[in-house]
Design a protein around this motif. Structure first.
Motif, PDB file in Angstrom:
ATOM      1  N   THR A  13       0.862  -1.176   0.000  1.00 38.56           N
ATOM      2  CA  THR A  13       0.000   0.000   0.000  1.00 38.56           C
ATOM      3  C   THR A  13       0.901   1.229   0.000  1.00 38.56           C
ATOM      4  O   THR A  13       2.084   1.138  -0.320  1.00 38.56           O
ATOM      5  CB  THR A  13      -0.972  -0.016   1.197  1.00 38.56           C
ATOM      6  N   ALA A  14       0.364   2.412   0.344  1.00 40.10           N
ATOM      7  CA  ALA A  14       1.187   3.624   0.307  1.00 40.10           C
ATOM      8  C   ALA A  14       0.715   4.648   1.328  1.00 40.10           C
ATOM      9  O   ALA A  14      -0.475   4.748   1.638  1.00 40.10           O
ATOM     10  CB  ALA A  14       1.153   4.244  -1.090  1.00 40.10           C
ATOM     11  N   MET A  66       6.402   4.969   0.639  1.00 36.59           N
ATOM     12  CA  MET A  66       6.330   6.345   1.134  1.00 36.59           C
ATOM     13  C   MET A  66       7.035   7.270   0.145  1.00 36.59           C
ATOM     14  O   MET A  66       8.260   7.203  -0.025  1.00 36.59           O
ATOM     15  CB  MET A  66       6.906   6.469   2.549  1.00 36.59           C
ATOM     16  N   LEU A  67       6.260   8.077  -0.545  1.00 39.59           N
ATOM     17  CA  LEU A  67       6.796   8.998  -1.529  1.00 39.59           C
ATOM     18  C   LEU A  67       7.604  10.087  -0.834  1.00 39.59           C
ATOM     19  O   LEU A  67       7.136  10.726   0.113  1.00 39.59           O
ATOM     20  CB  LEU A  67       5.646   9.641  -2.313  1.00 39.59           C
ATOM     21  N   GLY A  92       4.777  -1.434  13.279  1.00 41.36           N
ATOM     22  CA  GLY A  92       5.162  -2.744  12.761  1.00 41.36           C
ATOM     23  C   GLY A  92       5.037  -2.868  11.259  1.00 41.36           C
ATOM     24  O   GLY A  92       5.326  -3.918  10.678  1.00 41.36           O
ATOM     25  N   VAL A  93       4.615  -1.784  10.593  1.00 38.31           N
ATOM     26  CA  VAL A  93       4.508  -1.758   9.136  1.00 38.31           C
ATOM     27  C   VAL A  93       5.894  -1.560   8.525  1.00 38.31           C
ATOM     28  O   VAL A  93       6.743  -0.866   9.095  1.00 38.31           O
ATOM     29  CB  VAL A  93       3.559  -0.621   8.690  1.00 38.31           C
ATOM     30  N   LEU A  94       6.132  -2.164   7.362  1.00 36.84           N
ATOM     31  CA  LEU A  94       7.414  -2.033   6.677  1.00 36.84           C
ATOM     32  C   LEU A  94       7.376  -0.839   5.728  1.00 36.84           C
ATOM     33  O   LEU A  94       6.638  -0.849   4.741  1.00 36.84           O
ATOM     34  CB  LEU A  94       7.729  -3.301   5.875  1.00 36.84           C
ATOM     35  N   PRO A  95       8.156   0.213   5.989  1.00 38.26           N
ATOM     36  CA  PRO A  95       8.197   1.347   5.063  1.00 38.26           C
ATOM     37  C   PRO A  95       9.098   1.061   3.866  1.00 38.26           C
ATOM     38  O   PRO A  95      10.081   0.316   3.985  1.00 38.26           O
ATOM     39  CB  PRO A  95       8.758   2.485   5.915  1.00 38.26           C
ATOM     40  N   TYR A 153      19.012   2.950   3.208  1.00 40.14           N
ATOM     41  CA  TYR A 153      19.024   2.705   4.654  1.00 40.14           C
ATOM     42  C   TYR A 153      17.767   1.960   5.095  1.00 40.14           C
ATOM     43  O   TYR A 153      17.819   1.038   5.917  1.00 40.14           O
ATOM     44  CB  TYR A 153      19.133   4.054   5.372  1.00 40.14           C
ATOM     45  N   VAL A 154      16.625   2.330   4.517  1.00 46.27           N
ATOM     46  CA  VAL A 154      15.351   1.735   4.912  1.00 46.27           C
ATOM     47  C   VAL A 154      15.106   0.405   4.206  1.00 46.27           C
ATOM     48  O   VAL A 154      14.777  -0.602   4.844  1.00 46.27           O
ATOM     49  CB  VAL A 154      14.185   2.705   4.630  1.00 46.27           C
ATOM     50  N   VAL A 155      15.273   0.379   2.888  1.00 44.06           N
ATOM     51  CA  VAL A 155      14.952  -0.821   2.113  1.00 44.06           C
ATOM     52  C   VAL A 155      15.809  -2.007   2.542  1.00 44.06           C
ATOM     53  O   VAL A 155      15.324  -3.136   2.647  1.00 44.06           O
ATOM     54  CB  VAL A 155      15.117  -0.543   0.607  1.00 44.06           C
TER      55      VAL A 155
END
Length: 329
Positions: free
Chosen positions: A215-216, A247-248, A271-274, A294-296
């Motif tokens: 989702t987004a 996340m744009l 707990g959601v994965l950004p 860093y996030v991915v």
């Protein structure tokens, strides 16, 4: 005719090129496929060169292709010709040629086109119009001998008429299909009925190895609607860690690092994965690319942002210009 088809970018099989190839081959033409924008040493003279690009950051590759093939026809959302329609060249053909992707065994396609929203950064509503159904699950599945794994490219699966998406859900359930919605579910418009039906499906990531809903959350102003949707999914048994939210970043000129970190931290805490999606068509925002990496790669699970920069870059480099966001938190 000798026809060359070029996939300029994208890791997935290119649906437009697959349609073009199937149609041209059925007409008796010789079709060559490549991901390279350069000619090979002994290639024949091509009567037609067609290419597809889906990302704006491929501008340099597009220019290189045009330098090599000045008459090339290039379409896709990554180009100025994003409204170019392959139907103008092959009619309403729906057959796909998967032969260019021998290792790809899944089934790829759309059950619907269009989107209910009109996000300024997205061409889908303009290009595809209002939501409408286009294919059943069995139109997309490649048939016996192939796994029952559907990679749907729908931009708004639950935006098509309710009787249509419910029929698609029934086909997925009754057929025992695994399904990947990697373009994302519109969580801002989700309701109890959608959440209940979505929870019954065997939803997967794009490798079909892990349970995953995409989702987004694109701007901070949608926080309440985003978490309302997330909570609805959780109420119906979907786990937070099974939800990945694009996340744009980089699109809104008013955006600050404070706002980016706020979205990121709230998702991680829940707990959601950004998954940061960098809007940077000119390829100038190295700072945002660093954050995306860093996030991915989930370095954030064992390193702070400062530790990440220190360890991998020896110093805190500020890549931003004065009129852009500062790198420091």
């Amino acid at each position: 005719m000798n026809i060359k088809l070029v996939q300029i970018d994208g890791k997935l099989p290119n649906l437009a090129l697959m349609k073009l190839s199937a149609s041209f081959k059925n007409q008796g033409h010789n079709v060559v496929f490549t991901r390279s924008v350069n000619p090979t040493l002994f290639e024949p003279k091509f009567d037609m060169v067609m290419a597809s690009s889906i990302f704006q950051f491929s501008k340099n590759r597009i220019e290189k292709l045009l330098a090599n093939y000045p008459d090339a026809i290039i379409g896709g959302t990554g180009t100025s010709n994003w409204n170019l329609k392959i139907e103008d060249y092959i009619g309403e053909s729906t057959e796909l040629d998967y032969s260019f992707y021998p290792d790809y065994k899944f089934s790829l396609g759309f059950t619907q086109r269009g989107c209910r929203l009109k996000c300024k950064f997205c061409v889908v509503p303009t290009k595809e119009g209002k939501n409408h159904e286009v294919n059943s699950v069995y139109d997309i599945w490649r048939g016996e001998g192939y796994p029952k794994k559907l990679h749907l490219l729908d931009n708004d699966f639950f935006g098509q008429p309710e009787e249509s998406w419910k029929q698609r859900v029934k086909e997925i359930q009754d057929g025992g299909f695994k399904v990947c919605f990697n373009q994302g579910i519109n969580i801002r418009l989700i309701d109890e009925v959608v959440a209940e039906n979505l929870a019954t499906l065997d939803f997967r990531d794009d490798a079909f190895t892990t349970k995953r809903i995409y989702t987004a959350w694109d701007n901070i102003g949608d926080e309440n609607r985003f978490f309302r949707g997330v909570n609805l999914l959780c109420d119906h048994g979907i786990k937070p860690h099974q939800i990945m939210a694009y996340m744009l970043i980089g699109y809104d000129r008013r955006e600050t690092w404070e706002r980016i970190w706020e979205r990121f931290n709230k998702m991680v805490d829940f707990g959601v994965l950004p998954y940061p999606m960098v809007y940077d068509p000119l390829q100038q925002r190295k700072d945002l690319k660093q954050f995306q990496r860093y996030v991915v790669r989930q370095y954030y699970r064992h390193k702070t942002w400062d530790e990440y920069l220190d360890y991998y870059h020896s110093s805190k480099i500020n890549f931003a210009n004065d009129n852009q966001m500062e790198l420091a938190v």
